[in-house]
Scaffold this motif. Structure first.
Motif, short mmCIF file in Angstrom:
data_model
loop_
_atom_site.label_atom_id
_atom_site.label_comp_id
_atom_site.label_asym_id
_atom_site.label_seq_id
_atom_site.Cartn_x
_atom_site.Cartn_y
_atom_site.Cartn_z
N ILE A 9 -42.05 -1.86 5.86
CA ILE A 9 -43.48 -0.85 5.82
C ILE A 9 -44.11 -0.84 6.77
O ILE A 9 -44.39 -1.66 7.72
CB ILE A 9 -44.32 -1.50 4.76
CG1 ILE A 9 -43.77 -1.97 3.36
CG2 ILE A 9 -45.30 -0.71 4.34
CD1 ILE A 9 -43.22 -0.69 2.47
N SER A 10 -44.69 0.53 7.31
CA SER A 10 -45.06 0.70 8.66
C SER A 10 -46.59 0.98 8.60
O SER A 10 -47.09 1.37 7.40
CB SER A 10 -44.51 1.96 9.32
OG SER A 10 -44.42 3.05 8.65
N SER A 11 -47.40 0.64 9.67
CA SER A 11 -48.69 0.98 9.75
C SER A 11 -48.58 1.78 11.09
O SER A 11 -48.64 1.71 12.26
CB SER A 11 -49.43 -0.39 10.27
OG SER A 11 -50.87 0.02 10.31
N GLU A 12 -48.98 3.04 10.82
CA GLU A 12 -48.94 4.28 11.81
C GLU A 12 -50.23 5.10 11.81
O GLU A 12 -50.67 5.25 10.86
CB GLU A 12 -47.65 5.15 11.88
CG GLU A 12 -46.39 4.47 11.60
CD GLU A 12 -45.06 5.25 11.39
OE1 GLU A 12 -45.25 6.51 10.93
OE2 GLU A 12 -44.21 4.87 11.83
N LEU A 25 -47.23 -6.35 6.93
CA LEU A 25 -47.38 -5.11 7.00
C LEU A 25 -47.52 -3.93 5.66
O LEU A 25 -46.96 -4.75 4.65
CB LEU A 25 -46.00 -4.45 7.52
CG LEU A 25 -45.60 -5.00 9.06
CD1 LEU A 25 -44.14 -4.49 9.48
CD2 LEU A 25 -46.93 -4.30 10.11
N PRO A 26 -48.35 -3.10 5.81
CA PRO A 26 -48.93 -2.41 7.09
C PRO A 26 -49.94 -3.27 7.59
O PRO A 26 -50.43 -2.95 8.61
CB PRO A 26 -49.31 -1.35 6.49
CG PRO A 26 -49.73 -1.48 5.15
CD PRO A 26 -48.68 -2.23 4.62
N GLN A 27 -50.77 -4.31 6.82
CA GLN A 27 -51.87 -4.98 7.35
C GLN A 27 -51.91 -6.33 6.43
O GLN A 27 -51.49 -6.11 5.26
CB GLN A 27 -52.99 -4.43 7.57
CG GLN A 27 -53.74 -3.84 6.42
CD GLN A 27 -54.62 -4.62 5.59
OE1 GLN A 27 -55.43 -5.27 6.49
NE2 GLN A 27 -54.78 -4.69 4.50
N GLY A 57 -47.42 9.32 -0.21
CA GLY A 57 -46.95 8.48 -1.32
C GLY A 57 -46.85 7.02 -0.85
O GLY A 57 -46.18 6.22 -1.71
N GLY A 58 -47.14 6.62 0.14
CA GLY A 58 -47.22 5.03 0.58
C GLY A 58 -46.00 4.80 1.46
O GLY A 58 -45.99 3.52 1.77
N ARG A 59 -45.30 5.76 1.99
CA ARG A 59 -44.22 5.47 2.96
C ARG A 59 -44.76 4.85 4.23
O ARG A 59 -44.28 4.26 5.04
CB ARG A 59 -43.30 6.75 3.22
CG ARG A 59 -42.52 7.06 2.19
CD ARG A 59 -41.13 7.84 2.34
NE ARG A 59 -41.75 9.18 3.01
CZ ARG A 59 -41.96 10.12 2.16
NH1 ARG A 59 -41.87 10.23 1.01
NH2 ARG A 59 -42.30 11.15 2.91
N ASN A 60 -46.12 5.57 4.79
CA ASN A 60 -46.60 5.26 5.91
C ASN A 60 -48.09 5.16 5.61
O ASN A 60 -48.71 5.94 4.85
CB ASN A 60 -46.73 6.51 7.12
CG ASN A 60 -45.22 6.48 7.24
OD1 ASN A 60 -44.48 7.44 7.03
ND2 ASN A 60 -44.15 5.68 8.12
N TRP A 61 -48.71 4.35 6.53
CA TRP A 61 -50.20 4.05 6.26
C TRP A 61 -50.71 3.91 7.67
O TRP A 61 -50.33 3.52 8.67
CB TRP A 61 -50.49 2.65 5.62
CG TRP A 61 -50.08 2.84 4.16
CD1 TRP A 61 -48.52 2.41 3.76
CD2 TRP A 61 -50.77 2.90 3.20
NE1 TRP A 61 -48.70 2.46 2.55
CE2 TRP A 61 -49.92 2.49 1.73
CE3 TRP A 61 -52.11 3.23 2.76
CZ2 TRP A 61 -50.24 2.83 0.59
CZ3 TRP A 61 -52.50 3.34 1.57
CH2 TRP A 61 -51.78 3.15 0.50
N SER A 62 -51.91 4.83 7.88
CA SER A 62 -52.73 4.84 8.80
C SER A 62 -53.76 3.84 8.77
O SER A 62 -54.53 3.86 7.86
CB SER A 62 -53.20 6.04 9.54
OG SER A 62 -54.02 6.76 8.24
#
Length: 714
Positions: A9-12, A25-27, A57-62
């Protein structure tokens, strides 16, 4: 090799400066609220000012990290449409977005510092906020101005829901519902016949509403004229604390609670089916606003999404969450972290992924030390010493004749090393750990940290009966001479940058410095009064110290002055390592791993109020209460004293005794400028989880005894 890799899971995008998350992740901050904007967009809020946004839809989170001075817990969030939204939290914080959550601005309503727990809008203009001490705010112009409304209720209000500009309900402490049909010009108090706070609230229309008590009861109200006046109940979680609820429509709804508990109904509450998402996570917030899509959030940054009205839930967060206590870093690529339950994590790519290594133990590990990419050691409770010769692919035990907890291990050369721990435990090796020699010492000393200056000179820090202690050896660790002994609380870390200049830090903001080789130690001023756990210098100028509640401080002038950095978390931080003046890591509670590539970012202003000395010594009310699994036990001391806390069950049996040692006068309640409250984990003296029930905490000092009642809800 390892048991798992955690990087899915990424935090971008990654923050351009400061600290960013590598695990979980993401945090990893606790999340308290979430809003499902549409099937692709969701926004979650939580501890330490956390705002997370996904648009796919949750693939990436900022991570929304650019909001000035927002370092408090955000408790609730609501969007009036796809662009306009509000988030509220502690210290009267109100934030507004006009671009779907991409940026936020503060909307103060006065000088109030009351915590805000719930927010709801009827349309883009009309909305309510509720919070601490019965606070009710209403806006009729989209949040530009907020007006206080009066009621006869002075306890906390947790949720608010409205279906028109006139009809609104709010749920709160002491099983109370507040109801208005006049836009808030008057409020009616409705007492429900159930114990505990009402923590969830939802109106499917002006005719049907739902609320839930923390003790597992769910209530429904149906009617035209008297909606919200009469309620019928059902018990769905008899042993689990409830935290929130929401409904897709009048028939299908979800209730969530502690230990991952989820209950679902498809027939307006006639029947409920229960399941568990993750027993290690307390679920805190739910939003079912984009049928059939919904989100649940909880502790440790955990998030789940459903796309079929709650029939199934998919996890959108990853990474182990045991407390991490020790850290060893060889270079910009290679690091290890150790902690609770025998966890060992390793990274060979700068922390982009962390591999779970098999330690073959479940005891708490406190420290790890690698000599090169292959050879390393870890130490922990019950005399545990582990070693590896293949970079951690396999870890093997080294049998030492002790059952004491071991807190630190350091090597000066691949052959010469020292282990230290409680009860005066010292072991010394001159053959790379092949054998360990016992070094006799006073058993009243607990050694927590040590450092080699050269092959002969070492320093160690710790405590004895609440007295901060510092020791020095000039013969390679065979003989240790006391250099410092003051009732300055336990010292957790020691670090020298030269033969004459060194630092030691510990409980309640204790931070000592010597410039004459330890002949004298003077207290230094630092921005925080939290416990400090670790000090590290990259060179003789640039250093850092980390501690509780996400505290990170930095010096760029050899420790003459220290400035606060924003860590982005309220997790307790136990270890810090840098490979140069820019690249470093910290690890801490709940699996926290944070990295920086610019020395920790810009400094922040911290102006804690001047602490006052209480007039009386007493135990304060624990929080939260009821609680699961742990609670803070705040207290105040009118005089310096030895402190003991004892926990009794309802039958008067002693189940836990905790000696806090010698503490300074002051208030220990986690408030700005004050020291940290003690945490009870709901376990007895043998580490067993205690059952639900009523317990009594007792503060014992030289000034007397003070007792408070607590409720544990499993």
């Amino acid at each position: 090799m390892g048991q798992g890799i955690f990087s899915s899971i990424s935090s971008e995008p990654l923050p351009p400066s400061g600290w960013f998350w590598q695990n979980p992740l993401p945090q990893g901050n606790d999340l308290y609220g979430v809003f499902t904007v549409d099937r692709r967009r969701a926004v979650a809020v939580g501890a330490a000012g956390t705002i997370l946004l996904t648009t796919n839809g949750g693939r990436n989170w900022s991570m929304q990290s650019g909001i000035k001075d927002v370092r408090i817990h955000l408790r609730s969030i609501f969007f009036t449409d796809t662009l306009a939204g509000f988030a509220v939290g502690d210290n009267g914080k109100i934030l507004r977005t006009e671009n779907g959550g991409n940026s936020w601005t503060e909307r103060p309503f006065g000088n109030s510092s009351e915590a805000l727990y719930g927010v709801h809008f009827v349309n883009r203009n009309v909305g309510w906020i509720v919070g601490q001490n019965g606070l009710i705010l209403r806006t009729s112009n989209g949040g530009n101005l907020w007006q206080r409304q009066s009621s006869d209720f002075s306890a906390n209000l947790f949720r608010v829901e409205a279906v028109t500009g006139q009809f609104c309900l709010s749920s709160g402490a002491d099983h109370t519902i507040l109801r208005t049909s006049t836009g808030g010009s008057s409020w009616e108090l409705i007492d429900l016949p159930v114990p505990g706070d009402l923590v969830g609230l939802h109106l499917t229309s002006e005719l049907i509403g739902w609320t839930a008590s923390r003790f597992g009861f769910v209530f429904r109200t149906i009617g035209r004229i008297d909606t919200g006046k009469t309620w019928e109940s059902s018990l769905i979680f008899p042993k689990t604390a409830v935290s929130d609820l929401d409904f897709f429509d009048s028939f299908t709804g979800i209730v969530i609670g502690n230990e991952g508990a989820v209950a679902r109904t498809t027939n307006s509450g006639t029947r409920w089916s229960t399941t568990t998402l993750d027993s290690s996570t307390d679920l805190q917030g739910i939003s079912l606003k984009a049928d059939p899509v919904g989100w649940i959030v909880g502790t440790n940054g955990r998030m789940w999404k459903t796309t079929n009205q709650g029939i199934t839930w998919d996890s959108y967060a990853s990474g182990p969450t045991p407390n991490l206590r020790g850290l060893s870093t060889l270079d910009t690529s290679t690091s290890w972290a150790v902690g609770e339950s025998g966890i060992i994590l390793a990274s060979s790519n700068g922390g982009e992924s962390w591999i779970l290594q098999r330690s073959n133990t479940t005891v708490r590990l406190h420290a790890v030390e690698f000599l090169d990419a292959d050879s390393g050691f870890a130490v922990g409770d019950s005399g545990t010493v582990l070693f590896t010769v293949d970079g951690g692919t396999t870890w093997m035990p080294s049998r030492l004749p002790t059952s004491s907890a071991l807190f630190d291990i350091k090597f000066f050369t691949p052959l010469n090393g020292i282990i230290m721990g409680e009860k005066g435990t010292i072991f010394r090796t001159t053959n790379g750990g092949g054998t360990w020699e016992i070094v006799p010492h006073d058993s009243s000393i607990t050694f927590t940290s040590l450092q080699f200056i050269d092959a002969d000179t070492l320093w160690a820090a710790g405590d004895s009966a609440g007295f901060g202690r510092i020791f020095k050896s000039t013969d390679g660790g065979s003989v240790w001479i006391s250099s410092y002994s003051q009732p300055a609380l336990r010292l957790n870390s020691i670090r020298f940058i030269s033969s004459t200049t060194g630092f030691a830090a510990g409980r309640a903001g204790s931070f000592l410095k010597t410039t004459n080789g330890g002949i004298t130690w003077l207290q230094q001023g630092t921005p925080f009064r939290f416990d400090y756990h670790a000090i590290y210098f990259a060179n003789d100028s640039v250093g850092w110290a980390v501690g509780n509640n996400g505290a990170i401080i930095r010096s760029v002038d050899g420790g003459q002055r220290w400035s606060a950095l924003w860590s982005g978390t309220n997790r307790n931080l136990y270890a810090v390592r840098f490979v140069d003046a820019s690249i470093g890591w910290v690890v801490g509670s709940n699996g926290a791993i944070l990295k920086t590539v610019d020395g920790g970012g810009e400094t922040i202003e911290v102006n804690p109020p001047r602490p006052t000395i209480p007039i009386v010594t007493r135990l304060l009310t624990n929080f939260p209460n009821p609680f699961n699994p742990s609670t803070y036990l705040p207290f105040q001391l009118a005089n310096p004293t030895n402190v003991v806390i004892i926990i009794y069950d309802i039958l008067g049996r002693k189940v836990r005794e905790m000696d806090l040692g010698y503490l300074s006068a002051g208030t220990y309640d986690n408030q700005p400028g004050n020291a940290q409250a003690f945490i009870w984990d709901g376990e007895d003296n043998l580490g067993r989880r205690l059952p639900s029930g009523i317990y009594f905490s007792q503060l014992i000092t030289s000034d007397g005894i003070s007792t408070k009642k607590m409720i544990l809800v499993r």
